[in-house]
Scaffold this motif. Structure first.
Motif, PDB file in Angstrom:
ATOM      1  N   MET A   1       0.838  -1.200   0.000  1.00 15.78           N
ATOM      2  CA  MET A   1       0.000   0.000   0.000  1.00 15.78           C
ATOM      3  C   MET A   1       0.873   1.250   0.000  1.00 15.78           C
ATOM      4  O   MET A   1       1.674   1.458   0.903  1.00 15.78           O
ATOM      5  N   LYS A   2       0.726   2.070  -1.054  1.00 12.59           N
ATOM      6  CA  LYS A   2       1.422   3.347  -1.067  1.00 12.59           C
ATOM      7  C   LYS A   2       0.802   4.281  -0.030  1.00 12.59           C
ATOM      8  O   LYS A   2      -0.366   4.141   0.339  1.00 12.59           O
ATOM      9  N   ALA A   3       1.589   5.247   0.403  1.00 15.27           N
ATOM     10  CA  ALA A   3       1.086   6.238   1.351  1.00 15.27           C
ATOM     11  C   ALA A   3       1.666   7.592   0.998  1.00 15.27           C
ATOM     12  O   ALA A   3       2.807   7.688   0.530  1.00 15.27           O
ATOM     13  N   LEU A   4       0.877   8.632   1.186  1.00 20.88           N
ATOM     14  CA  LEU A   4       1.404   9.979   1.016  1.00 20.88           C
ATOM     15  C   LEU A   4       0.764  10.915   2.034  1.00 20.88           C
ATOM     16  O   LEU A   4      -0.356  10.694   2.485  1.00 20.88           O
ATOM     17  N   THR A   5       1.515  11.939   2.375  1.00 21.03           N
ATOM     18  CA  THR A   5       1.029  12.978   3.277  1.00 21.03           C
ATOM     19  C   THR A   5       0.419  14.094   2.447  1.00 21.03           C
ATOM     20  O   THR A   5       1.018  14.538   1.456  1.00 21.03           O
ATOM     21  N   VAL A   6      -0.768  14.526   2.843  1.00 19.31           N
ATOM     22  CA  VAL A   6      -1.452  15.633   2.164  1.00 19.31           C
ATOM     23  C   VAL A   6      -1.141  16.908   2.934  1.00 19.31           C
ATOM     24  O   VAL A   6      -1.658  17.107   4.043  1.00 19.31           O
ATOM     25  N   PRO A   7      -0.278  17.780   2.407  1.00 16.71           N
ATOM     26  CA  PRO A   7       0.132  18.973   3.160  1.00 16.71           C
ATOM     27  C   PRO A   7      -1.017  19.960   3.346  1.00 16.71           C
ATOM     28  O   PRO A   7      -1.904  20.065   2.500  1.00 16.71           O
ATOM     29  N   LYS A   8      -0.952  20.688   4.438  1.00 14.37           N
ATOM     30  CA  LYS A   8      -1.883  21.793   4.632  1.00 14.37           C
ATOM     31  C   LYS A   8      -1.292  23.021   3.952  1.00 14.37           C
ATOM     32  O   LYS A   8      -0.149  23.403   4.216  1.00 14.37           O
ATOM     33  N   ILE A   9      -2.061  23.623   3.065  1.00 17.43           N
ATOM     34  CA  ILE A   9      -1.566  24.717   2.234  1.00 17.43           C
ATOM     35  C   ILE A   9      -1.601  26.032   3.002  1.00 17.43           C
ATOM     36  O   ILE A   9      -2.604  26.381   3.642  1.00 17.43           O
ATOM     37  N   ASP A  10      -0.512  26.759   2.914  1.00 18.47           N
ATOM     38  CA  ASP A  10      -0.424  28.100   3.494  1.00 18.47           C
ATOM     39  C   ASP A  10      -0.971  29.085   2.465  1.00 18.47           C
ATOM     40  O   ASP A  10      -0.410  29.226   1.373  1.00 18.47           O
ATOM     41  N   HIS A  11      -2.082  29.722   2.810  1.00 18.11           N
ATOM     42  CA  HIS A  11      -2.695  30.648   1.843  1.00 18.11           C
ATOM     43  C   HIS A  11      -3.456  31.721   2.592  1.00 18.11           C
ATOM     44  O   HIS A  11      -3.700  31.628   3.791  1.00 18.11           O
ATOM     45  N   ASN A  12      -3.844  32.759   1.842  1.00 12.36           N
ATOM     46  CA  ASN A  12      -4.578  33.874   2.421  1.00 12.36           C
ATOM     47  C   ASN A  12      -5.989  33.943   1.864  1.00 12.36           C
ATOM     48  O   ASN A  12      -6.186  34.327   0.723  1.00 12.36           O
ATOM     49  N   GLY A  13      -6.973  33.524   2.660  1.00 14.88           N
ATOM     50  CA  GLY A  13      -8.370  33.709   2.295  1.00 14.88           C
ATOM     51  C   GLY A  13      -8.805  32.982   1.036  1.00 14.88           C
ATOM     52  O   GLY A  13      -8.230  31.982   0.639  1.00 14.88           O
ATOM     53  N   LYS A  14      -9.823  33.520   0.383  1.00 17.56           N
ATOM     54  CA  LYS A  14     -10.409  32.916  -0.806  1.00 17.56           C
ATOM     55  C   LYS A  14      -9.404  32.928  -1.946  1.00 17.56           C
ATOM     56  O   LYS A  14      -8.756  33.941  -2.203  1.00 17.56           O
ATOM     57  N   THR A  15      -9.283  31.791  -2.634  1.00 21.45           N
ATOM     58  CA  THR A  15      -8.332  31.683  -3.729  1.00 21.45           C
ATOM     59  C   THR A  15      -9.057  31.254  -5.003  1.00 21.45           C
ATOM     60  O   THR A  15      -9.925  30.389  -4.960  1.00 21.45           O
ATOM     61  N   ASP A  16      -8.667  31.844  -6.138  1.00 20.38           N
ATOM     62  CA  ASP A  16      -9.234  31.373  -7.396  1.00 20.38           C
ATOM     63  C   ASP A  16      -8.451  30.149  -7.847  1.00 20.38           C
ATOM     64  O   ASP A  16      -7.426  29.775  -7.265  1.00 20.38           O
TER      65      ASP A  16
END
Length: 217
Positions: A1-16
């Motif tokens: 079974m492959k595994a990967l970490t899903v990073p939490k994205i650093d962003h500011n508010g609503k993004t297009d």
């Protein structure tokens, strides 16, 4: 079974969606969808993806290069797998019940839920259209391009609230099972690729026992 970490994205508010694609490129790793599980379908288009999350949303971008870009289906929950299609299947509770997100090359979405291919409940089309955001570099008009090597990119934003059968509102800390796929049943060269290997006699993506593991930061 492959595994990967899903990073939490650093962003500011609503993004297009252009910003989503750019932030994923800056902050996440590139993963390939290249497993040929069925030798009778050896064609391997170039397919990779990036995935991240914001706690409230799953962000994915797929990159595809293939001989034949086909996208005829424009209606939500239509047979997008017959077109040039990228797919994300996720079992949020690791209990064998999973969602199958299927996007064709112009962003038309098919989404069902259940334990196997014979027991799928389609998610309401109005809910899909109001909650999922997609952007394809091919636009939204049907295409049929067979020139030997064309590329397209699809960005998708999936709110956690759309996982309606689990009542999930936050993604941080979630451990899930999932797989990623590329197919094209009615393209000039049918193909069926996966991220985590699938060990069945014939092409079938609806196999939760062969999902990999996702760990959301």
């Amino acid at each position: 079974m492959k595994a990967l970490t899903v990073p939490k994205i650093d962003h500011n508010g609503k993004t297009d969606l252009l910003q989503v694609s750019a932030l994923l490129k800056e902050q996440t790793e590139l993963h390939t969808i290249d497993q040929i599980n069925w030798p009778q379908f050896p064609y391997t288009p170039g397919v990779s993806f990036r995935i991240g999350h914001t706690n409230e949303e799953i962000w994915i971008v797929f990159y595809v290069t293939e001989k034949h870009i086909l996208a005829r289906h424009t209606t939500t929950n239509s047979a997008t797998h017959k077109d040039s299609c990228v797919e994300f299947f996720i079992d949020p509770k690791k209990n064998g019940h999973y969602y199958n997100f299927e996007f064709n090359a112009i962003g038309t979405t098919h989404l069902g839920y259940g334990p196997n291919i014979g027991k799928r409940n389609l998610i309401d089309a109005e809910l899909i259209e109001s909650m999922i955001r997609t952007r394809s570099t091919m636009g939204t008009t049907p295409v049929d391009i067979e020139d030997g090597s064309s590329s397209w990119e699809l960005t998708a934003v999936i709110p956690a609230r759309l996982l309606v059968h689990e009542n999930i509102t936050e993604l941080s800390g979630l451990s899930a099972h999932a797989n990623f796929f590329k197919c094209g049943d009615e393209t000039s060269t049918p193909h069926y690729l996966s991220w985590n290997p699938v060990h069945t006699d014939r092409p079938s993506f609806h196999q939760p026992e062969f999902f990999g593991r996702l760990e959301f930061e």
